[in-house]
Write a protein that holds these residues in place. Sequence first.
Motif, mmCIF file in Angstrom:
data_model
loop_
_atom_site.group_PDB
_atom_site.id
_atom_site.type_symbol
_atom_site.label_atom_id
_atom_site.label_comp_id
_atom_site.label_asym_id
_atom_site.label_seq_id
_atom_site.Cartn_x
_atom_site.Cartn_y
_atom_site.Cartn_z
ATOM 1 N N CYS A 283 -12.590 -1.315 -8.504
ATOM 2 C CA CYS A 283 -11.426 -2.164 -8.244
ATOM 3 C C CYS A 283 -10.691 -2.286 -9.576
ATOM 4 O O CYS A 283 -11.081 -3.080 -10.440
ATOM 5 N N ALA B 61 -8.164 0.957 -5.645
ATOM 6 C CA ALA B 61 -9.499 0.787 -5.076
ATOM 7 C C ALA B 61 -10.058 2.161 -4.732
ATOM 8 O O ALA B 61 -9.378 2.961 -4.079
ATOM 9 N N VAL C 161 0.860 -1.182 0.000
ATOM 10 C CA VAL C 161 0.000 0.000 0.000
ATOM 11 C C VAL C 161 0.896 1.233 0.000
ATOM 12 O O VAL C 161 1.645 1.472 0.957
ATOM 13 N N SER D 23 -3.175 5.635 0.816
ATOM 14 C CA SER D 23 -4.543 5.300 1.239
ATOM 15 C C SER D 23 -5.101 6.463 2.023
ATOM 16 O O SER D 23 -4.398 7.098 2.807
ATOM 17 N N ALA E 184 -9.438 -3.696 -2.320
ATOM 18 C CA ALA E 184 -8.024 -3.755 -2.678
ATOM 19 C C ALA E 184 -7.499 -5.187 -2.591
ATOM 20 O O ALA E 184 -6.710 -5.624 -3.449
#
Length: 475
Positions: A285, A296, A45, A48, A216
């Motif tokens: 997605c 996402a 990641v 986010s 995700a």
Amino acid sequence: MSSLPTSTPAAQGVDAAGVQAFLDALESDPGIEPHSLMLLRHGQVVASGWWAPYAVERPQLLYSLSKSFTATAAGFAVAEGLIRLDDPVISYFPEFDADVTDPRSRAMLVRHVASMASGHLEETLDRARAQDPGELVRGFLLVPPERDPGTVFAYNQPATYTLGAIVQRVTGRKLTEYLRPRLFDPLGIGQVGWIHDRRGRELGFSGLHATTDAIARLGLLYLRGGMWEGERLLPESWVAEATRVQISPGAPAEGGWTDWQQGYGFQFWMSRHGYRGDGAYGQFCVVLPEQDAVLAITSETVDMQRVLELAWVHLLPAFAAGPLPGHEAADAALADRLTHLALPPADGKADPAGRAEEGETCFAPHGGSCTDQPTLTAVEVGPGGRVTLVDDGDRLELGLGAGEAGWTVVDEPVPVAVSGGWTDEETLAVDVAFLETPHHLLVTCSLADRTFTARWRTQPLHAGPLRRMRAPRSA
């Protein structure tokens, strides 16, 4: 639930300036309200964020992104020998055999409903419900396809419903129950909920509520070809078939090939870049195999193509072949921004001068009924910013002006965030964001005639009283 591994953008070859530009574009577009975003590169990641009052732990109504989870359930059932793609659909519902006489309906295979290639030329949901209001599979099979199955594409809710119904029949489980030990638990996906119909079947084509993190993780599973943490969950062959063109949507729209005309797999859309599952009003997605990335997004918009355009313009150039040294400041600036994302609240005062000591005022629907939300019968306003919506006998009590960043969050009986207030001495305007859906209800009360109006900014596709505007608490 374990967290996905995280990294800085630069360490994974992502230019933070491109992510910043994407955020700028989303926030400045008047037709898009972003709710959340997760960007993964090389399994990490790298960005986010959730726009307050939306939050990381809240499930979201995914609308047709649910279809990709239904396809995944079908993939497990195929791998377990419970379903064969080349079986006739009717073979799974022998009780309808005598009723379904149209040769094209009888020739429809599982792979056809999985790929929106049932032979119908357009959506059949209303016609199928008219044929049989209580059993959508039977109603669907009683609508004769205009072409041979497998020859034409039509985005068709009953096709996915039938695929989900087959899975639920052969497994003896609801989709969420079947997916829990096979998908949700191995991937570390927490609580989900799926809207069901009067028969108790989960809809399959819509109605799944899950977090952005769950979106995700599904994308990452497909990006990895069905592998998760060294263990094979889905057959590689299923992932390959689900994410390649099974049927072409046909001629391009005026102006060129959009991302809805690149082809359709097994409940996944092909895109100009990679492939995706998506749902109404901007739930995405997006899987980008060439970039080894997953995007996402949850949002509220009627222009879903625009969201993808912005991703192609700003994010694709941000992917580099290797790490980007010397980008520490840019990474830090992006990280700081992502922790402070927030939607602007509606304007208004909780208690204007001259109203603080007045008692409760009840407002009736303007014109005698609320056409946007027929079950909403009254709005009660009291001192101190107290607003109560009376809907189908339920009382949804709201507050104004007490929350962080101008939003007041109420969790029960329905999770909402409220902003707004008195715009003048005669007018109360309240924005009610239903936090487990993309939708806002805008309520305006007029003291002059003691009436209110209420309109949905985007119309919910699952109608009903406001108490249903939340995730089912089932799995």
